[in-house]
Design a protein around this motif. Sequence first.
Motif, PDB file in Angstrom:
ATOM      1  N   LEU A  40       0.900  -1.186  -0.057  1.00  0.00           N
ATOM      2  CA  LEU A  40       0.110   0.055   0.129  1.00  0.00           C
ATOM      3  C   LEU A  40       0.826   1.375   0.128  1.00  0.00           C
ATOM      4  N   PRO A  41       0.487   2.357  -0.582  1.00  0.00           N
ATOM      5  CA  PRO A  41       1.232   3.742  -0.564  1.00  0.00           C
ATOM      6  C   PRO A  41       0.974   4.007   0.998  1.00  0.00           C
ATOM      7  N   LYS A  42       2.022   4.944   1.265  1.00  0.00           N
ATOM      8  CA  LYS A  42       2.208   5.518   2.627  1.00  0.00           C
ATOM      9  C   LYS A  42       0.837   6.225   3.038  1.00  0.00           C
ATOM     10  N   MET A  43       0.263   5.903   4.063  1.00  0.00           N
ATOM     11  CA  MET A  43      -0.953   6.522   4.819  1.00  0.00           C
ATOM     12  C   MET A  43      -1.174   6.077   6.140  1.00  0.00           C
ATOM     13  N   ARG A  44      -2.279   6.789   6.903  1.00  0.00           N
ATOM     14  CA  ARG A  44      -2.304   6.444   8.329  1.00  0.00           C
ATOM     15  C   ARG A  44      -2.621   5.202   8.495  1.00  0.00           C
ATOM     16  N   GLN A  45      -2.707   4.605   9.812  1.00  0.00           N
ATOM     17  CA  GLN A  45      -3.177   3.403   9.961  1.00  0.00           C
ATOM     18  C   GLN A  45      -4.552   2.937   9.998  1.00  0.00           C
ATOM     19  N   GLY A  46      -5.383   4.047  10.369  1.00  0.00           N
ATOM     20  CA  GLY A  46      -6.726   3.896  10.120  1.00  0.00           C
ATOM     21  C   GLY A  46      -7.169   3.547   8.562  1.00  0.00           C
ATOM     22  N   GLU A  47      -6.557   4.449   7.798  1.00  0.00           N
ATOM     23  CA  GLU A  47      -7.096   4.378   6.407  1.00  0.00           C
ATOM     24  C   GLU A  47      -6.438   3.133   5.797  1.00  0.00           C
ATOM     25  N   ALA A  48      -5.140   2.554   6.278  1.00  0.00           N
ATOM     26  CA  ALA A  48      -4.902   1.327   5.581  1.00  0.00           C
ATOM     27  C   ALA A  48      -5.721   0.096   6.191  1.00  0.00           C
ATOM     28  N   ALA A  49      -6.088   0.280   7.261  1.00  0.00           N
ATOM     29  CA  ALA A  49      -7.116  -0.745   7.936  1.00  0.00           C
ATOM     30  C   ALA A  49      -8.601  -0.883   7.303  1.00  0.00           C
ATOM     31  N   SER A  50      -8.865   0.296   7.057  1.00  0.00           N
ATOM     32  CA  SER A  50     -10.203   0.121   6.096  1.00  0.00           C
ATOM     33  C   SER A  50     -10.169  -0.272   4.770  1.00  0.00           C
ATOM     34  N   LYS A  51      -8.809  -0.022   4.065  1.00  0.00           N
ATOM     35  CA  LYS A  51      -8.369  -0.335   3.029  1.00  0.00           C
ATOM     36  C   LYS A  51      -8.290  -1.924   2.952  1.00  0.00           C
ATOM     37  N   LEU A  52      -7.821  -2.484   4.044  1.00  0.00           N
ATOM     38  CA  LEU A  52      -7.749  -4.043   4.053  1.00  0.00           C
ATOM     39  C   LEU A  52      -8.889  -4.626   4.730  1.00  0.00           C
ATOM     40  N   ASN A  53      -9.908  -3.802   4.995  1.00  0.00           N
ATOM     41  CA  ASN A  53     -11.066  -4.480   5.568  1.00  0.00           C
ATOM     42  C   ASN A  53     -10.809  -5.071   6.860  1.00  0.00           C
ATOM     43  N   LEU A  54      -9.973  -4.469   7.891  1.00  0.00           N
ATOM     44  CA  LEU A  54      -9.744  -4.682   9.233  1.00  0.00           C
ATOM     45  C   LEU A  54     -10.181  -3.469  10.036  1.00  0.00           C
ATOM     46  N   SER A  55     -10.425  -3.748  11.191  1.00  0.00           N
ATOM     47  CA  SER A  55     -10.433  -2.520  12.210  1.00  0.00           C
ATOM     48  C   SER A  55      -8.989  -2.179  12.535  1.00  0.00           C
ATOM     49  N   GLN A  56      -8.749  -0.853  12.906  1.00  0.00           N
ATOM     50  CA  GLN A  56      -7.705  -0.189  13.244  1.00  0.00           C
ATOM     51  C   GLN A  56      -6.704  -0.926  14.324  1.00  0.00           C
ATOM     52  N   SER A  57      -7.725  -1.607  15.149  1.00  0.00           N
ATOM     53  CA  SER A  57      -7.238  -2.262  16.601  1.00  0.00           C
ATOM     54  C   SER A  57      -6.427  -3.714  16.127  1.00  0.00           C
ATOM     55  N   VAL A  58      -7.096  -4.320  15.339  1.00  0.00           N
ATOM     56  CA  VAL A  58      -6.520  -5.630  15.010  1.00  0.00           C
ATOM     57  C   VAL A  58      -5.171  -5.421  14.003  1.00  0.00           C
ATOM     58  N   LEU A  59      -5.489  -4.274  13.262  1.00  0.00           N
ATOM     59  CA  LEU A  59      -3.987  -3.922  12.363  1.00  0.00           C
ATOM     60  C   LEU A  59      -2.987  -3.547  13.460  1.00  0.00           C
TER      61      LEU A  59
END
Length: 139
Positions: free
Chosen positions: A24-43
């Motif tokens: 993934l391109p450089k982004m915030r963890q919350g955005e990455a979690a939503s792109k990966l279909n995960l919650s931020q806490s799991v990621l």
Amino acid sequence: MSVNTRRGLSLSDKIDILEKYDYLPKMRQGEAASKLNLSQSVLGRIFKNREDIECEALKNESQSRKRNRCGKDDTMGGSIGRKKKKIFLSKKTHEKQGDADLAGAHFWLENEWPSLISKYSPSDVFNADETGLYFKALP
């Protein structure tokens, strides 16, 4: 993988998530979690344990395992463990069992059984070989 479902991730799932995140391109963890279909806490938890996850994958651990479960003391060390080991090692195992003593059983059935059964009426004699005995159960 849905954001709202609660399920355990296997080791292969976690490795797959880490590989997808690396591309993934450089982004915030919350955005990455939503792109990966995960919650931020799991990621976040996967990132926190990334080194352990990668080490387990390299050690050829079970890829389908979801949790690493172990006892309080994996090695069973200490004085208690040594005492238990001595107890188990000093117990004698039974040798190979021989055939049943049919002659002795026949003798007992011919000589002892009639004197025992004569004390009871036939209505008081039961076949109990398939009856469960619940001596602590309340009526």
